[in-house]
Design an enzyme around this catalytic site. Sequence first.
Site, PDB file in Angstrom:
ATOM      1  N   GLU A   1      -5.746  28.328  67.048  1.00 24.39           N
ATOM      2  CA  GLU A   1      -5.997  27.145  66.223  1.00 24.39           C
ATOM      3  C   GLU A   1      -6.926  26.165  66.904  1.00 24.39           C
ATOM      4  OE1 GLU A   1      -5.425  23.018  64.717  1.00 24.39           O
ATOM      5  OE2 GLU A   1      -5.019  23.831  66.730  1.00 24.39           O
TER       6      GLU A   1
ATOM      7  N   ASP B   1      -1.069  28.479  70.729  1.00 21.48           N
ATOM      8  CA  ASP B   1      -2.110  28.299  71.740  1.00 21.48           C
ATOM      9  C   ASP B   1      -2.235  26.822  72.082  1.00 21.48           C
ATOM     10  OD1 ASP B   1      -3.176  28.031  69.038  1.00 21.48           O
ATOM     11  OD2 ASP B   1      -5.133  27.736  69.975  1.00 21.48           O
TER      12      ASP B   1
END
Length: 486
Positions: free
Chosen positions: A190, A123
């Site tokens: 994250e 991400d």
Amino acid sequence: MKKRRLIFGMISGLLIIFIIVTASNAMLVTSRQPSPQPTVVMINEVKAVEHLSKAITYKTISYQKRSKFDFTEFDKFISFLEESYPSIHTQLELEKINEYGLIYKWQGSDSSKNPIGLTSHYDVVPVLEGTEDNWEQPPFSGTVENDKIWGRGTLDDKVGVIGILEAVEFLINDGFKPARDVYLMFGFDEEIGGDEGALKIVNTLKARGVTFDFVLDEGGAIVENMVPGVDQPVGVVGISEKGSATSELSIEGSGGHSSQPKNHTNIGRIAGAIAKLEDTQFKGDLRGPGEDLFEYVAPEMSFPMRYVFANKVIFEPIIEQILLQQPATAALIRTTIAPTIFQAGEQYNALPEKATAIINHRLMPGDSLEDVKSFIEDTIEDDAINVTVTGSEASKVSSTNGWEFKSIQQAARNVYKDAIIAPYLMFAGSDAKHYDSISKNTYRFLPVQITSQDLNRMHGTNEHISKDNFINAIKFYAEIIKESNS
């Protein structure tokens, strides 16, 4: 007169002994760096660059509001991985956790050995609205130009995901077979804490009784001009990350018309409390991972600096004062105070009935949330101000004495032969903290050379990486797998 000469002689003698002993300490400091064994990993560079370029085009963006996630982009990214790495998807077991967390298990030949884990996240943070036109290349274009790959994720952290997969695909096709199990674990959130990605991966593996000898995540990198007295690049490997806490200072009382203010208003009292905290600060203390950093780099310093750090017991107060002069080095040796939000008032001529300030802290290993709260209350000395502290304390400190850290050192030196590889304390957060509960050691290292400008680009404008940097990252991941299985 004789007595005076005797005293002078004694002082001179002691001074000579002091100089001899301290100079000897500096001379006897030996390097803690392994000799490089130049890598023989030969990557298909054109194909690897194409893969990272394509990976950047998927808008796998983490938003603070999870409802804004566009999971069709995440689905496309996972399909892209399956197409791009056929050997991995044929020979490794793939398990999807919470749909988008990925665990690849590479079975080793010796079940008596604990596995190792390599982890990254795919991400990325959003591009700040209104800054799109400031990019030299569109942020999700994956443009390759002037030996650079452009776009969001080239540094944080699709470079880690693709770097690891390129390395494993190469090793499989080269006939390498690991002795111990190797896990590749990729999170998808994250950037907003990893609670649905890395944490769920950890909980799944914990339930199965999986314990790692070490897990390696993103973190420190290879930087220049970081340590005074050291000319070579320094590769810093996070052996712990600072805790992150939020303190809230709030006060409530009568407001009233601004034409008749009290001497100390709610805003004034909170502002005064913040001023006291910034003037006082937490005590600096060169200990733990910060101290380890200088023990590893001291042998490589110029003699004056080596002399000081080799005699740290004597010069520690001076060293700490020097480190406290710059924000980056001050953060290495103390818990930090960063006021970030101030809320009070709604109208220019009305005294607010409530004032609140939010302060972000990054906690040193060993400092607790209760320590922070006590420090604030003792410093501001105002019982009318309510103090609350929430957050997390620093992660555990991983070992630098075992084969695990030495393998990382060796792998990095094999690729970056001139770099000094040393432990340090990571200031930012990462998914690594989640793995603490199932790994004997967790390390944080992104195997690329970066500049201070690159650090600003990671979550900012014009994020990019050079081709050479990316290829060296792949080589490092191949080397760490081989070193861990030698």
